[in-house]
Structures are given as C-alpha cells and as structure tokens.
Design an enzyme around this catalytic site. Structure first.
Site, mmCIF file in Angstrom:
data_model
loop_
_atom_site.group_PDB
_atom_site.id
_atom_site.type_symbol
_atom_site.label_atom_id
_atom_site.label_comp_id
_atom_site.label_asym_id
_atom_site.label_seq_id
_atom_site.Cartn_x
_atom_site.Cartn_y
_atom_site.Cartn_z
ATOM 1 N N ALA A 277 48.136 27.505 -61.011
ATOM 2 C CA ALA A 277 49.018 28.447 -60.312
ATOM 3 C C ALA A 277 49.975 29.027 -61.331
ATOM 4 O O ALA A 277 50.076 28.540 -62.459
ATOM 5 C CB ALA A 277 49.773 27.751 -59.177
ATOM 6 N N GLU A 279 54.056 30.756 -61.705
ATOM 7 C CA GLU A 279 55.358 30.795 -61.040
ATOM 8 C C GLU A 279 56.044 32.155 -61.084
ATOM 9 O O GLU A 279 57.282 32.227 -60.945
ATOM 10 C CB GLU A 279 56.289 29.772 -61.698
ATOM 11 C CG GLU A 279 56.719 30.087 -63.149
ATOM 12 C CD GLU A 279 55.838 29.476 -64.216
ATOM 13 O OE1 GLU A 279 56.280 29.371 -65.372
ATOM 14 O OE2 GLU A 279 54.691 29.099 -63.891
ATOM 15 N N HIS A 312 55.745 22.400 -57.586
ATOM 16 C CA HIS A 312 55.911 22.698 -59.014
ATOM 17 C C HIS A 312 56.258 24.165 -59.238
ATOM 18 O O HIS A 312 57.229 24.483 -59.942
ATOM 19 C CB HIS A 312 54.626 22.331 -59.748
ATOM 20 C CG HIS A 312 54.661 22.582 -61.219
ATOM 21 N ND1 HIS A 312 54.966 21.606 -62.135
ATOM 22 C CD2 HIS A 312 54.440 23.714 -61.946
ATOM 23 C CE1 HIS A 312 54.924 22.114 -63.352
ATOM 24 N NE2 HIS A 312 54.609 23.401 -63.261
ATOM 25 N N GLU A 313 55.454 25.050 -58.655
ATOM 26 C CA GLU A 313 55.694 26.481 -58.899
ATOM 27 C C GLU A 313 57.005 26.943 -58.269
ATOM 28 O O GLU A 313 57.712 27.782 -58.843
ATOM 29 C CB GLU A 313 54.525 27.309 -58.372
ATOM 30 C CG GLU A 313 53.161 26.907 -58.923
ATOM 31 C CD GLU A 313 53.114 26.847 -60.437
ATOM 32 O OE1 GLU A 313 53.841 27.606 -61.097
ATOM 33 O OE2 GLU A 313 52.335 26.020 -60.963
#
Length: 893
Positions: A277, A279, A312-313
């Site tokens: 992914a 961010e 996380h992102e």
C-alpha cells in the site's frame, strides 16, 4: 570473472552510486505546484505550473542552471515566466531535463505526454483493470512530469483532472475536492492539498469503482469523510477494511494524540500494485490483498494483515507525511517508526501470540538471514544505486525494533511524550534519524549518542550470556558479552540495548530478586538491564531456589544470543514462562536442537532415548492441556521453519537435517496422536459462526496445527478428517488450513482438493494467488515442474505482482524444492527474473534476493546460486534495480 568486471565498468559509467555523505540541500525551493492531467484513451497530457525560488542557502545573486528529474516522458513545451524556451535553452536526456540558465525566482511551465497503458513497471501513472492510478514513492513522480523529485523538496499541490466521464466517473487526488465541472462527455475536477508534501506523496486515481462511504468524528469534533473505492464486484468485501480504518483513527488519537487534518480520507484498492500500500496524503492506494475480506474468501491471517496495513498507512499521516524524511537514506525514519506504531496497534487488537510472536519470527527467520547475506546493510544505509532495493526487512522491521528499544528504555508514558514532541517540533519538515534521536533526548533527558550506532551498524549482534547460580549467596550472576560478525566488540563499537529478563521457579511461579542500580523493573516480573559495555556482569540476589532465567523477553533487542543452559531450565521456561515471546523462543531452540541432534546420529536410531525429545514431548502434552490461550498453544507447538534449522547446522549434511525435521513432525504426531485428536475435536465441537476475535482465531489456529500433526502421524488414517474439514468449513480459515495440511502429502486427495479449490474460487484473484502459492510450497518431487506449468497457466500473469509474489514467493520459501541439489530451481528463478526485468525492474530485484542467501547452503549449492547471480550481472540489458542486487550478492562474501 573478467566478463563480470567489464560489465560492471560499463554499467557504472551510466549508473553512479549515491552516498549519504554527499548529501547537500536542494538549490531550489518549490513554493507551489499546479498540475493539470488530461486523460485520454491511449495517452495523457500533463501540464505543470511550478513556482520556484533559488534557496537562500545557495545564494540568490546570480542565475544558474536547473536540472529536473524525468523518465519516459515526451516533452511538449517548456516556459519560464511565460516565455517559451528554444531547444538550445535546455537539454533533455533519458533521466532529466536541464534548463541552462534560470533566474532566482520564476514560474516554470512544462507540458509532457505520457502513456499509462504501456507502463508495466507500475510506477508513475499506469493502468490497472481499466482504471488509472499512480505510485510515486520513491521516484515515480518523475514518470509523470519533470520535477525536483526528492523528499526534501516540499510544496503544496493543486491538481486538475479531466477525463471521459463515462469511462472514468471518479477522478481523485490528494487533499480536498474544491470544484467540479461538466464538459460534455468529459468532466473536470480540482483538488487542493493544503499540506506541504514532497512529490513522492502525490497521488492520482481515475476509474469506475464501487464505493462505500462513511464518516469519522475526530476528538475535536470534526467530521471526516471516509471513502473506500474498490474494483467493480468486490463491495461486499470492504467492511473489515473500513472498520479497521475507524479503529486506527481512534487508536492514534488515544495512544499518540494524533488527529487527522483533512476533510476526507480515501482508500483505493487496485489489483496491480508492486507494494502492499502507499500512504499518499489523503488518498491511499492499496493492493487489493490488504483491503478485500469476507468470511468465505479471507483467512484469519488476512484479516489481521488488513488491519495492520490499513493502520500502517493511516499512521503515516504523521510519521511520514507531516514529518517526512530528508533523503532516501532516512527511509527507516518513517517506516521503522510507522511499523512500530502499527505493531502496537495490532498488539492492542489481539494477543501477543497473534501479534508479537509472528513479528519476532519474521525477524529471526527472515531479517537475520538478510543480515547474514551479502546484501546486509544498516537500517540507515550509507549508499545505493537504486533506492527501491532498500525497502527491506532491515529498514522496516529491524528499524521498528530499534524504535521499540527506545520505548523500553523510557517506558510507554515518557516515550509517548517524546513522540508527541517529535511530531510537534518537526511538523511540515523533512528530517533525519538524528533529528528523531534529538527529540527523544530532549524529552527524556538521556544521552542516546551510543544508541545511534544502531543506525549505522550492519548485521545481527551476537550476545554471549552465561548464567551462574551461587548457592551460598542465593544469587544469579549474569555475564553479558557483545559480538558482531564473529568478533567481540570493543568499547568504541559496543551497542546500547535493553536486556529484558525474568526469573521463573520450577513449577512456574514468578520469582522476584532484589534490584540493584542499573536495573529497572517493568511490570510485575520483568527487569530491564541497560547494556552499554562490551562486557558486563550483573548480580541478582534474594532467591529461595535456583530460578530459570528468561532472556530477551518480548524480544527486547534485535539480537541473536547464545546461552548454555541445562535442559531442565529450558523445559521449565517452555512450560511455564509468563512472557509469551520468550517462552516461544525457548521452544524453538529446543525443537532445533532436537532436530540437529537427530541429524548427527545414525539415521536408523529412534527418538525415544534422547533427553531433549523426551522433554519436548512432556512440554507439549502439558501445554496442550493446561494453557488457556489457544493462539499461544498453536504458536508454541509449531516447529521453526526448516530454513532456520538448517542455518543453525552449517556443518551437518543437509539431507540428514531435512530428514530429521520431517521425522520430528511424524514422531511427535504419532506420540501425541491422542492428544492432538482430543484437542482438535474439542476445538471443532464449539465451532460457531465466524467471528474475528482473539479467542476464535486461537481456536481455529490450534485446530489447524493439530490437523497438520495428525496428517504427519498417519496421513492414510486422517486424510478423511482433512477432506471433511475442507468440504464442511464455514469460513476460509478452516478450509485453507485443511488444504494447507494435506498439501504436504503426495496423495490423490491433495490433487482433488486443489482442483476443487480452483474451480470454486477461480473468479477471486486473491484466492487464485493462494492456490498458486500452495502448489509452489509443496515439498514434493514434482513441485518444480508444477510451478513451471503454472507460470504458463491462464490464471497467471507475469505482469501482475500478486501472481508473481504468490508463485515465486511460495517456491523460494520451499526449502526442499528450491534448494534441490540439481540447482534447477535456481536456474528457473533466474529465467523468470530476466523476463520480469524487461518491464518491472522493482519486482525482478525483489525476487533476486533469495539467490543472495548462498552463504546459508553447502558449497555445491552455493556455487550454483552465485553462478545464477553472475549470469544476471552479465546479461544485457539489465535494470539498475536487478543489477545492484545481483552484483552485490555475487561479489560479496
């Protein structure tokens, strides 16, 4: 070989190495950036208007040249302050656009044409399933337009997008949507991002999606719109991801005082994505693997991974976006801290057995191998040719452990204040790891100058520990000595780390000693020793009995350790240690020791007479029937990976270790058959509708490992049990674990279930990936032929990273087949890499790394692996990404 040297000389003429020591601040600042992207069927036109000022640190009294990065761009025009430049005013090559003379302040306008449909590298602007999306980290923006493409150049972006409104009804970019217009069959949107950001955080998406939209109320009362965009037909699999996002937003406010700052937060899931992914500010782009989930298509592990990656992102909004890295040597500044934050998030969602033990297992079984390979590097590298090659376990995972050590030193409350200070002090800036440590020191009042050695030290430290018990004084004496790369460290080299220990009585009771200066207590039963010297001795007094000493609790430092302890002490810790990670780690040591001892004895000898096996048997029986945390039981009774055992036995004949490994599974399965069957039936009796909770995850996990052992004990007797579980499963976890267990065995039922799985789920791309991966993982003689056939299968596309990860990832993790003595597995992998490198260098370089682990195998296999690396180095043409991995891997060590 001379040919390798000559090829390197030619390559390095075009591709120079970049060094941290040569960093200099940018000569120009970008004050504002206005983009217009006009999308058409086969191409896109990108017009940029960039407000540029010469940096005051470089002087503003004279004109000079300006070089902008750009790749695969068709230049249409260049204007400086409204005046079109002549071709003699600039130079264009494959990597850059250089303006020969520019004033100290000017407006630069550039027009380019790009071809997203032809972009198979999946960096820059590219097509995925008839949609358009971007990936700009680290150097993708230069494939969209010419720019000062470096993370310390921060600007505000305004983005206009136009496109066919029927083909691309959604037009998305960073920030807030401020205006939209209809233009006949086309439409026009304008996005403004008020945040300063480097261009690697730019994002653009255009396409026809299904969308789920909700909102989140921040702690200050602001309403944030949440939108999750998915490829058509997958809307029913979005719920878990959206719920995970809401939990992450609330958790970040409560845990780190971090509130979201824009009016909306968007996630787009696409099928073709090199990474997990990205961010991008306000517009995250995700691999579908980390978004899509529902009971019948996703396993428990998928659900856990989605929550972690969503978190996380989102957490990057502060640790990476609002405070970003000055240069690409500082990747661990944002990634190490954010991985640590997502690990804390997962730990709060689940139990240590579900969250922390898998993290430690990755460190010990994968990152330590990276540390021991020719590609070994510090968490902050000193140089690179292609920065894509440093999105590694070392930078991410070891970097997170370095951050975790700081929290261990400070305690959670003080560490939280330090992180809040770091975010506040450097908000809107591009900073370094030194700045991060400075913020920690400012709040804690401690000197971490020695600790900073972790950022520049490559390799896994080896800590030698001796434990002595003095009966007369009832004291434990702990001696600690630091080493690295086979040598003892001196005072000028010694690392600073926390050694977390505990003391356990013979029946599992917690023993508490007197605490001396230099030791701090953490919780009721853990003690933190501040290790700074190459050698140190620590005394603990006040015991009424000889304790078993639990070492490196919760994996308190990313080190390997050696400690010669009696079997009885290890058995006590395996059965009773109150620290789940330390308990699991001792069990892994016992399993490995048993396998290696068996490999060193006559092949015909049994297991029954060995002390270590008898102790393991008793421990597992005790654990199966007394431990209430079922997820922990599943982790404790599972063997370490075969690869990790082989690494510990370099002088033992490889085939005998492999034979002993599978023999231990069969022997334990047979000896504890009644126990495993009883526990399996107990977990099966209480099956309820799927619920993603710690308790239910534990139940399904334990049920799966019991079935795994039972099939090794007697595959003929228990195959029907596995087949029945597969067909009657009410969720993908139970179905997949049954298939995973039977996949280890060469039998007709395996073939039938794999065929059934594909027939049922061929329209679910992520489940097709599981199907590919399972076949590549099978430790069976025909596996290489199988993966070669699958490489040509209609369900496989070499251009889809998820397909490649599934097949190459599964095969290279298959220790038995990948490392076949013939070397055929290495040759096939090399063939695949050279194919992939033609269009996706980043993907090729990623899967070249298993070939660099030749130090972990015998001489014959090692030579075959290095031969494949040399073949890659000699190949022409070759990308920077693949060349750097292959050359570094082939010439080191």
């Amino acid at each position: 070989p001379l040919s390798v040297f000559c090829n390197r000389e030619k390559f390095m003429e075009k591709h120079s190495k970049i060094y941290l020591k040569n960093y200099s601040p940018p000569a120009y600042e970008v004050l504002d950036t206005q983009l217009q992207v006009d999308l058409f069927d086969t191409y896109a036109r990108v017009s940029s208007k960039i407000f540029i000022r010469r940096s005051f640190t470089h002087g503003a009294d004279s004109d000079s040249s300006l070089s902008l990065a750009g790749e695969n761009l068709q230049l249409d025009f260049v204007k400086v302050s409204g005046v079109a430049l002549l071709e003699t005013d600039y130079t264009v090559d494959a990597k850059s656009l250089t303006l020969h003379t520019v004033p100290h302040f000017f407006v630069l306008e550039i027009g380019v044409t790009i071809f997203p449909e032809k972009n198979k590298a999946l960096t820059g602007l590219y097509a995925s399933n008839n949609n358009i999306c971007s990936q700009c980290e680290p150097h993708g923006f230069r494939r969209i337009t010419y720019f000062l493409d470096r993370p310390d150049v921060m600007t505000r972006f305004t983005t206009i997008i136009t496109a066919d409104k029927y083909r691309y009804p959604y037009l998305l970019s960073n920030g807030n949507l401020v205006e939209r217009r209809e233009l006949g069959d086309r439409h026009w949107v304008k996005w403004e991002d008020p945040s300063l950001k480097p261009c690697y955080l730019f994002a653009l998406v255009a396409g026809d999606f299904d969308c789920i939209a909700e909102s989140f109320i921040t702690r200050s009362g602001r309403r944030v719109g949440l939108q999750l965009y998915l490829e058509k037909g997958f809307l029913s699999q979005a719920r878990h991801a959206l719920d995970s996002l809401k939990r992450a937003m609330q958790w970040d406010e409560e845990t780190w005082s971090c509130e979201y700052d824009l009016d909306q937060y968007m996630i787009v899931a696409v099928s073709d994505f090199n990474m997990g992914a990205m961010e991008n500010k306000g517009l995250n782009i995700f691999n579908t693997k980390y978004v899509l989930a529902q009971t019948d298509t996703a396993t428990d592990q998928d659900y856990c991974d989605i929550a972690a990656v969503i978190g996380h992102e989102y957490f990057h909004n502060w640790s990476g976006n609002r405070v970003t890295c000055r240069d690409w040597f500082q990747i661990t500044l944002k990634e190490g801290l954010t991985v640590f934050r997502d690990q804390c998030f997962s730990s709060d969602l689940y139990s240590p057995a579900i969250a922390r033990i898998p993290e430690v297992r990755i460190m010990k079984e994968k990152q330590f191998l990276e540390d021991a390979s020719p590609l070994s590097h510090p968490i902050r590298p000193e140089s690179y040719i292609e920065v894509n090659n440093f999105y590694t376990l070392t930078v991410y995972r070891k970097g997170a452990e370095v951050v975790r050590m700081l929290q261990t030193f400070l305690g959670k409350a003080l560490f939280k204040k330090a992180i809040e200070h770091y975010f506040s002090r450097y908000d809107g800036q591009a900073v370094t790891t030194e700045d991060f440590i400075t913020a920690i020191e400012a709040v804690s009042g401690r000197d971490f100058s020695q600790f900073k050695r972790w950022y520049s030290t490559a390799g896994t430290p080896l800590i030698n520990i001796t434990v002595e018990y003095e009966t007369e004084t009832r004291s434990v004496v702990l001696s600690v000595e630091q080493g690295l790369s086979g040598i003892n460290l001196t005072t000028g080299q010694a690392l600073h780390f926390p050694l977390a220990i505990g003391f356990v009585g013979t029946t599992g009771e917690v023993l508490a000693p007197y605490i001396f200066p230099g030791v701090q207590q953490a919780g009721e039963s853990t003690y933190i020793i501040d290790i700074t010297e190459p050698k140190s001795v620590w005394r603990f007094e006040g015991f009424q009995e000889k304790p078993s000493v639990s070492l490196f609790r919760n994996f308190s430092a990313p080190v390997s350790y050696a400690c010669d302890r009696q079997f009885d002490e290890l058995f006590t810790l395996f059965s009773h240690d109150t620290d789940a990670v330390a308990r699991w780690e001792v069990g892994q040591r016992l399993f490995s020791r048993a396998i290696i001892e068996k490999a060193n004895t006559a092949a015909s000898s049994g297991w029954g007479g060995t002390q270590v096996y008898s102790g393991i048997l008793a421990c597992i029986k005790h654990i199966l029937h007394t431990e209430e945390d079922l997820a922990l039981v599943a982790r404790l009774v599972a063997l370490p990976s075969l690869e990790s055992v082989l690494v510990q036995a370099p002088s033992v004949q490889r085939d005998t270790v492999v034979a002993a490994y599978f023999s231990l599974y069969r022997t334990l399965g047979s000896a504890l058959q009644a126990d495993f069957l009883s526990v399996y039936q107990h977990c099966s009796a209480s099956i309820a509708p799927y619920k993603h909770s710690t308790q239910e995850i534990g139940k399904r996990s334990l049920r799966g490992i019991c079935l795994f052992y039972l099939l090794y004990a007697d595959s003929a007797q228990f195959v029907e049990l596995a087949v029945s579980q597969y067909h009657t499963a009410q969720n993908m976890t139970d179905r997949y674990t049954a298939l995973y267990a039977i996949n280890e065995h060469d039998m007709l039922e395996r073939v039938q279930l794999l065929a059934d799985f594909y027939q049922k789920w061929s329209q679910e791309p992520l489940l097709v990936n599981k199907w590919l991966s399972l076949q590549a993982l099978a430790p069976l003689p025909e596996t290489l032929n199988t993966v070669q056939t699958l490489w040509q299968h209609a369900a496989f596309s070499i251009e889809n990273p998820n397909n490649v990860h599934a097949l190459l990832g599964g095969f290279t993790a298959n220790t038995v087949c990948f490392h076949s003595a013939s070397g055929a597995g290495y040759t096939w992998l090399t063939d695949c890499l050279l194919q992939i490198d033609k269009f996706n260098p980043q993907l090729a370089a990623r899967w070249a790394q298993p070939l660099t682990l030749y130090k972990q195998v015998d001489k014959e296999r090692s030579e075959k692996m290095r031969s494949c690396l040399l073949r890659i180095v000699e190949h022409t043409p070759i990308s920077e990404d693949l060349y750097e991995v292959a050359y570094t891997g082939s010439v080191s060590g």
